[in-house]
Design an enzyme around this catalytic site. Structure first.
Site, PDB file in Angstrom:
ATOM      1  CG  HIS A  38     -26.281  24.054  19.738  1.00 13.41           C
ATOM      2  ND1 HIS A  38     -26.207  22.858  20.413  1.00 13.41           N
ATOM      3  CD2 HIS A  38     -27.093  23.823  18.670  1.00 13.41           C
ATOM      4  CE1 HIS A  38     -26.944  21.950  19.777  1.00 13.41           C
ATOM      5  NE2 HIS A  38     -27.483  22.502  18.722  1.00 13.41           N
ATOM      6  CD  GLU A  92     -23.881  19.482  10.013  1.00 14.86           C
ATOM      7  OE1 GLU A  92     -23.408  18.327   9.911  1.00 14.86           O
ATOM      8  OE2 GLU A  92     -24.930  19.721  10.630  1.00 14.86           O
ATOM      9  CG  HIS A  97      -1.544   1.353   1.472  1.00 13.45           C
ATOM     10  ND1 HIS A  97      -2.632   1.827   0.791  1.00 13.45           N
ATOM     11  CD2 HIS A  97      -1.184   2.363   2.319  1.00 13.45           C
ATOM     12  CE1 HIS A  97      -2.928   3.055   1.201  1.00 13.45           C
ATOM     13  NE2 HIS A  97      -2.068   3.396   2.133  1.00 13.45           N
TER      14      HIS A  97
END
Lengths: 655, 655
Positions: free
Chosen positions: B462, B400, B258
């Site tokens: 918030h 979002e 990888h």
């Protein structure tokens, strides 16, 4: 006589309407819509004892749709928790009330998690269920045998973290996790169909979950769905078909009822529609008694459990397993001093973890698919899988945010101390989770490697610039950036013994020399200290962190060679330094010297210690792809670039 | 004679092996595993013209699994793009080479997006496909008729953003989007089965996608799968079953291939296994010619398109639609001055957007399910849906991060200017996307409302505290925090005319008075300016942003009443202020005054302007739930709390 199911559910609806109305702010829709489901859950299924909210073997309940906080406050109050009182509820959303806009775990013991940032509650539920299965595997059914219940809304299911969380839960077959999905078909903007066309049950099934549906307003249908969920050996999603704001005749079923008071008139009409004739905040005695009786269901199971614990051979191990002495690693540090090594601090972290994991049975490590790079797996750990819940290493997959939230859930559950790794730059992917660790005062340790342009060739997408400084800004998060093996061990001691907040380690990819030559005490505990003291009269104080301390020491040697005295201050933890008294801080960062910061990241913020007049060496633009020594040259982070600017400054020239 | 398909694919494998070997760093596994798929795509399907990499109607290709960058560099080189040259490839991952560790759109025109942070490439592809369908709806097939192709790995599919992105794509039925999933069953930690048990095709189908499978090493099978995808009217996931590192006999199919060079011996063995007898970095003429011929496929379609454009009635509109004059809103600002209003800056932003959206046809607005709170929807917009791609408003749902990445994709596509809203605190959820806007120099506007404790009752989950300052630290991101309607309009002018970077608006929930009384020029353009000048001899300079400018003005009035002269500096944009010359900066923030910052967020960082000796008023702990005026009291952000501390400081007392 016991009150009816409907009256009990309407008590939640009434308290929610009334509290939101009194606050003139809040979210009545969800509590009114999920009142029936919550009544079934709290009265019949949830295992808890309001008299002992921290009973270790209680079921965990997480209100992932945290805006519906009045649902939780109502249930806690009605079932007889000491908090919230009715007065607390009357002061919903007011300064000083424990009934905050969204549930906060530090306000009341009955609140298991701080929720509101959508999706994270469910993802923390996954972590709680992991902790439960792990501890069950270690201690058996007698001590650990409980469930995690989550109420989640459409928002929780639409957020990206939902995918990460349920992927982990499905993979680990967390059958003790049951998510009650409030399928009300409404989001803030309007119908869910405005933004989503997804077949959620099919998605959950594709992710290894059991799914069952019910009418979220039909007691027996809810019971039947929960019974089916209990009997399945996968995590369960129960799709509860509900009407948001149920009871408010003109607003129910619309987004109008989501986030605003119903208004006096609609509350009146809702009371009529519900047949709830009682004044605001009044719960009739029969309803109150029925709820209190439900709250007492857990008393006997709790007493039985306490008796089992008392005589259990593992009692002491069970009760003290996550105690971490602050001097945990002193013998290990002595070994380091005896055999100085030049290794990357990510390797130094692995070395410390070998010692930690042997000494502290509570640690559960992991990485978001960067195990070999983060150096998070030690020899003495094996994987926590669906077949081996007793394992202490989690392959989180490429799920940084899910890892952070799961670790939060584990830490909140208790009995385990989670740590997990990724690259520092991907703190951006999990920042919402890191912030909740800090807000929730959860002991989580973030192991963030590849902490600067020093990672080299992977380039600007992988090179953190602003991350260190912007993480330092999160309140209650301790950000550590050690400079060598000794400091790294000291950081681990501090992180593990910090029981009321998270810690974040920023660790180098590149090798660093061992700079510390003594360790009589944990010097990192003070946040910053003089690693080297000036020999010539001190004119300069070089302040550096992590991989740049080596450079600062070399700069100092060069200055001293020219007769200019310079301290080197290693500052592995800003937050801890800020906690020291003014004398100590002034001693370390004096006024009467040129202060120079060296850190391979934003210089923004270093003015706090260097003053405006000082010099700040760092990186304020995006990085570049190339071998790291070339990058250090390019960004001026070398002795050759730094010393002349210091000399110029000392000579009063414009640098 | 044309070279064989296998030889063409092996050219990619060889270049990838050789470049990684030369750099002694990089990821050979993915390019070797996906070489066959890429060869089919670039030789047969992808519409592009290497001679005109910015041709508006080209197909877009995004390598979401950005670590496989050598796949893209090889394809661009072989098909005849001017960049990268073979020398560039030989200097893979070296300082100065455009062949960075991960593809960076600003390095070469053939790179459509900067990738590496997993999942975001696919999510940007969704945005590109949205832009294409929108512009197609506006301008028709003659001008806009192309596809978006993405190569994604298991990491891209495991990341949470995958869920958000594919949910949006499925909902919008973006049939022009085709994702080629490199299903190699390997992640960095080992087998995918270590961390995931998901049925990915079923999940995609549940999310509204068409899914088809193929053997990723069988040319005809790949072709058949692509043909099926092209004929379906949903977005398509093509599951390409591949062997990572195919060709490396001992390492293929394992995580060893990888992210590390194969090593000299394994490269030799791989050359033998592949029948590739040519020296390092040498491509035989027949293979080169075959690739170059494939690169010329787009020449004629491009010429035809250019001819259609030339005579198209909408030509000017097509070419100039996203030009935004820097004085766009001057007439609107005049109206504001004529009618001062006390409104929240989120409302002021809506007012400005009413004007913007009428004047600039390229804007595409949206919100992550907070339309009414973010004030992002204006009267002249209708929704962009699967049935109405011409709409200019996107209901992003509770996604979002997906929104940020989709906006990045739209901005990179060109022809549209995306803006999108959420609460400022949820910048944490999308920070990885905001950073990529900045790194990619993408014109994206983030409309972040509820920008402080001023949002009140929703509480600490918030309330942004550290967000403003930590966003200011992201290089190339302009963070705006306007104080009134006039500044808000000025911020919009600047954001829209900033073509090479993103802007972020921090907007208040609470109402604010109009403080600006003149607007002869856009004063916000300088980042900071004296909104009020001292009348008495100046002893104090109050520096504030957004909602706290009102407080600063009141503090000033109080100081002036006591005969103490004070300027009020409004500083809506730090980044712009830093770009001003030293004289201007020194004029606004002088040395010989007490500097005082007032901002309802972290004080950390304000030392830059106040000096250590100055005063900093803000919030350095988590917020609380309550009406906002009470919170301003609690955190000392009132005239009554600030003035005495300034007076004490001026009197030389310890504050």
């Amino acid at each position: 006589m016991a009150a009816s199911f409907t009256d009990c559910a309407n008590a939640i609806r009434a308290l929610a309407m009334d509290a939101v109305e009194a606050a003139n702010s809040g979210h009545p829709g969800m509590p009114m819509g999920m009142a029936d489901v919550a009544t079934v859950l709290f009265q019949r299924y949830l295992k808890f004892d309001p008299a002992a909210p921290k009973w270790a073997d209680r079921d965990r309940f997480v209100l992932s749709a945290g805006h519906g906080s009045m649902l939780l406050y109502s249930a806690l109050h009605l079932t007889g928790y000491a908090q919230p009182t009715l007065d607390d509820i009357k002061r919903f959303r007011q300064v000083g009330s424990p009934c905050a806009g969204h549930p906060e775990n530090f306000e009341m013991p009955g609140i298991e998690a701080t929720t509101g940032p959508l999706g994270q509650g469910l993802a923390m539920g996954v972590g709680m269920a992991m902790a439960e299965r792990h501890l069950n595997a270690v201690f058996g059914n007698d001590l650990v045998d409980h469930r995690t219940w989550v109420i989640a809304g459409d928002g929780c299911l639409m957020e990206g973290i939902n995918h990460e969380a349920i992927g982990l839960a499905g993979h680990l077959r967390l059958d003790r996790l049951i998510v009650l999905w409030d399928d009300n078909k409404i989001t803030i903007d309007g119908s869910v169909s405005l933004s989503s066309s997804e077949d959620i049950p099919a998605r959950y099934q594709a992710t290894g979950w059991h799914v069952v549906e019910c009418d979220g307003h039909d007691e027996l249908d809810i019971v039947a769905a929960i019974e089916e969920a209990l009997s399945d050996d996968r995590p369960s999603l129960i799709r509860c078909r509900t009407i948001i704001g149920k009871g408010a005749p003109n607003k129910q079923g619309t987004s109008k009822v989501h986030g605003s008071p119903l208004g006096k008139d609609e509350v009146k009409l809702a009371r009529e529609a519900l047949g709830w004739t009682h004044p605001a905040f009044e719960i009739p005695a029969d309803i109150r008694d029925t709820w209190l009786a439900a709250g007492k269901r857990g008393k006997q199971p709790h007493a039985d459990w306490a008796k089992r614990l008392e005589t259990h051979p593992d009692r002491i191990g069970f009760e003290s397993r996550d105690d971490v002495p602050v001097d945990l690693l002193r013998p290990f540090v002595e070994q380091l001093l005896a055999n100085p090594q030049k290794v990357a601090t990510r390797k130094a972290s692995e070395m410390a973890l070998e010692a930690v994991n042997a000494l502290v049975p509570a640690t559960i490590g992991g990485s978001a698919d960067l195990t070999g790079s983060n150096n998070t797996l030690t020899k003495n750990l094996h994987a926590l899988t669906a077949a081996t819940y007793d394992g202490r290493y989690v392959y989180y997959g490429i799920r940084e945010f899910g890892m952070a939230a799961a670790m939060n859930g584990m830490a909140l559950h208790g009995g385990v101390i989670p740590y997990g790794g990724t690259f520092l730059v991907f703190s951006d992917y999990m920042r919402g989770g890191i912030r909740l660790s800090a807000l929730q005062q959860a002991r989580v340790v973030y192991v963030m490697t590849h902490d600067s342009i020093g990672l080299g060739e992977d380039g600007p997408t992988h090179q953190p610039i602003e991350h260190l400084m912007s993480l330092r800004m999160i309140p209650n998060l301790h950000v550590y950036r050690p400079c060598d093996t000794v400091e790294t061990a000291e950081c681990w001691e501090l992180a593990l013994s910090n029981t009321d907040g998270p810690s974040l380690m920023a660790l180098s990819r590149q090798n660093l020399p061992q700079l510390r030559t003594e360790a009589a005490e944990n010097r990192t505990a003070r946040g910053a200290y003089a690693l080297r003291e000036a020999e010539a009269p001190r004119k300069v104080v070089l302040i550096a962190t992590g991989s740049e301390v080596e450079i600062a020491v070399a700069v100092r040697d060069e200055l001293e060679a020219q007769g200019i005295g310079a301290d080197v201050v290693s500052m592995p933890c800003w937050e801890r330094f800020e906690m020291q008294d003014a004398d100590y801080r002034r001693d370390i960062i004096p006024r009467d010297a040129l202060k120079v910061s060296i850190e391979a990241g934003s210089t923004f913020g270093w003015e706090r210690y260097t003053d405006i007049e000082g010099l700040r060496f760092g990186v304020d633009v995006f990085g570049a792809s190339g071998p790291y020594l070339g990058l250090y040259e390019q960004y001026g982070l070398t002795v050759g670039a730094i010393v002349p600017r210091i000399l110029a400054k000392l000579n009063g020239e414009q640098a």
